[in-house]
Scaffold this motif. Sequence first.
Motif, short mmCIF file in Angstrom:
data_model
loop_
_atom_site.label_atom_id
_atom_site.label_comp_id
_atom_site.label_asym_id
_atom_site.label_seq_id
_atom_site.Cartn_x
_atom_site.Cartn_y
_atom_site.Cartn_z
N PHE A 1 36.68 38.81 37.56
CA PHE A 1 37.33 39.98 38.11
C PHE A 1 38.41 39.55 39.11
O PHE A 1 38.16 38.68 39.95
CB PHE A 1 36.32 40.88 38.83
N PRO A 2 39.59 40.17 39.05
CA PRO A 2 40.62 39.87 40.05
C PRO A 2 40.15 40.25 41.46
O PRO A 2 39.52 41.29 41.66
CB PRO A 2 41.80 40.75 39.61
N TRP B 1 38.95 44.35 41.36
CA TRP B 1 39.47 45.21 40.31
C TRP B 1 38.53 45.08 39.12
O TRP B 1 38.41 44.02 38.52
CB TRP B 1 40.89 44.78 39.93
N LYS C 1 32.64 37.34 32.19
CA LYS C 1 33.76 38.15 32.68
C LYS C 1 34.06 37.80 34.12
O LYS C 1 33.16 37.70 34.96
CB LYS C 1 33.46 39.64 32.55
N ALA D 1 46.08 45.24 37.42
CA ALA D 1 45.65 44.94 38.79
C ALA D 1 46.84 44.51 39.65
O ALA D 1 47.18 43.32 39.73
CB ALA D 1 44.58 43.85 38.79
N GLU E 1 41.14 47.02 33.64
CA GLU E 1 42.06 46.18 32.86
C GLU E 1 42.81 45.24 33.79
O GLU E 1 43.54 45.68 34.69
CB GLU E 1 43.06 47.06 32.11
N GLU E 2 42.65 43.95 33.56
CA GLU E 2 43.23 42.96 34.47
C GLU E 2 44.74 43.07 34.56
O GLU E 2 45.34 42.85 35.63
CB GLU E 2 42.84 41.55 34.02
#
Length: 358
Positions: free
Chosen positions: A99-100, A111, A97, A118, A114-115
């Motif tokens: 992450f932004p 974030w 996984k 973002a 849920e991408e």
Amino acid sequence: MGTFIRNAWYVAAWSKEVGRQYLTRRILGEPVLMYRKEDGSPVALLDRCPHKLAPLSLGELKGDIVECGYHGLQFDCSGTCVRVPGQPQIPPAAQVKSFPLVERYNAVWIWMGEEALANPDDIVEVERYRMPGWDLIDGQYLHFKSNYLNITDNLVDPAHTTYVHKNTIGNAAGENVTVKVEQGEQHVLAYRWIENAEPIPLAKKMGDFKGLTDRWQYYYLLMPSISYVDFGTVDAGVERNEENKNRGLRSFSYNFLTPETENTTHYFWLHVRNYQTGKPDIDADVTKLMTLTFEEDMAILAAVQQAQEETGVREYVRLGIDNAPARIRKMVDKRIAAEQLAAESNVPITRAELQVAG
């Protein structure tokens, strides 16, 4: 039900902390690995190889590729596996996984939800940041041995300053001054004015007040766990307007709370002020003074956390000063419930629903 709001921006690190060496930090209970690509942009991946769950941080960074230190699986910046030594086929489940991340205010924001939701525009705006006549102290970090909601309680509680911060930002003049509370869709505000009072220690040290003063404390808590405090002092009787407040001793203190675990919190802070500007020695003094203030909070909140764990009780009695903390906890619970419902129904939560949930 989960205990953290995931669809929100949290500070993961100060920008200066993230480089070509791995930085690991637990965020919302999850191990996160951060580094910078060769072009300087930051990356965040779950620090867990999908094969045997070994921490990827025990491996090597090869260019922009993360190599697991257990069996050599390699992952690109999106978390896609690009190599499995000894076999040409890459299993579809060999994913990590990602992450932004966004860099703003010398901080790296992450974030965890849920991408698709973002949006960097949702990151809080820091007042007076880099504006002429205002000095900045940033890059500050503390580790609190307390649940983040105990800290948010504290950060909308002007009343405690009289007792916990006698040597810094409080004195006895505020003992009986009522705290007023306002609530918006995504924030709670607790505030008060303390009139015709002796200057607090900070104002005596940093200001030039000849007599009694009026001071204000405006404590904002922005969902889910960002605090900023508009705090200042003027001569007693001065008209309450922005111009006069800016002429007085004024600061904006921002506190970015990022839950680490159920019982610990990353505490990032920055401070913008209009007094004694352009003086590095004063920067050091203010940093020391603010750190002392937060350490006073750390000590009492660690004791509160320990007592809560021993008893299984958060509080036996509620007071009038608990109005703002109660509102925040209700808003947080509502957001968590909305996210949990979306997860259970397998229907992604929308931005509109997040706003309503707050």
